[in-house]
Design an enzyme around this catalytic site. Structure first.
Site: not given
Ligand code: GAR
Length: 202
Positions: A111, A147
């Site tokens: 997160h 979360d």
């Molecule tokens: C990450 O920063 C993750 O923490 C966030 O989405 C991004 C995915 O990046 N997740 C959330 O916000 C979940 N609530 P990625 O697709 O490049 O790995």
């Protein structure tokens, strides 16, 4: 090695970081990705999986009559790959009862904020809007809240005056990718216990 199923909804850069770390040290890392699942089609995360020669599956909420039916389908699609650990790496859906019954205590989420601050879908935007001066990322086990599960590790990132959501998120993701790789490797290699809210490594 431990079997990982990785769930994605977006660009999949966290998935890529895991794949790269495993590639670099296939025996030493202690885990390998056996499949990648998503809640939508045509995302870079799935392309990364295909490029790596991995099987993929997609479970879209709108293809099911109820959220419960979707959750059951996601659970079964994931279970088919017999994972030891499930990694939610930018997976933007809350999993349900069936999924937790099957994978509770074995499902890790990342997160982009320092939980318990700024949970939910907009952790970066919310921290910025609040005026937080430090934020970061949290790798935690998934439980039945949003979360709220036991925290495994966190990384800190300073907020800059000139930050917008995209710039801050990019700096968080640099820290996040390293943290996720480190945590997943450690969980896989060392084993662990969850005692209440505490994650204990032997
Ligand atoms: C990450 O920063 C993750 O923490 C966030 O989405 C991004 C995915 O990046 N997740 C959330 O916000 C979940 N609530 P990625 O697709 O490049 O790995």
């Amino acid at each position: 090695p431990a079997r990982l199923v990785v769930l994605v909804s977006g660009s999949g850069s966290n998935l890529q970081a895991l794949l790269d770390a495993i590639d670099e040290d296939p025996h030493g890392f202690g885990a390998r990705v056996v499949a990648v699942g998503a809640d939508r089609e045509s995302i870079a995360g799935l392309e990364r999986a295909e490029r790596a020669g991995l099987p993929t599956f997609v479970c879209k909420v709108k293809d099911y009559e109820t959220r419960e039916a979707w959750d059951l389908a996601l659970t079964e699609a994931t279970a088919a790959y017999e994972p030891d650990l499930v990694v939610s790496a930018g997976f933007m859906k809350i999993v349900g009862k069936e999924f937790l019954a099957r994978f509770g205590g074995r499902c890790v989420n990342t997160h982009p904020a320092l939980l318990p601050s700024f949970p939910g879908a907009h952790g970066v935007r919310d921290a910025l809007a609040y005026g937080a001066k430090v934020t970061g990322c949290t790798v935690h086990f998934v439980d039945d809240g949003v979360d709220t599960g036991p925290i495994i590790a966190q990384g800190v990132v300073e907020v800059r005056d000139e930050d917008d959501e995209a710039a801050l998120h990019e700096r968080i993701k640099e820290v996040e990718r390293r943290l996720l790789v480190e945590v997943v490797g450690r969980l896989a290699r060392n084993g662990y216990r969850i005692e209440g809210r505490k994650v204990v490594f032997p």
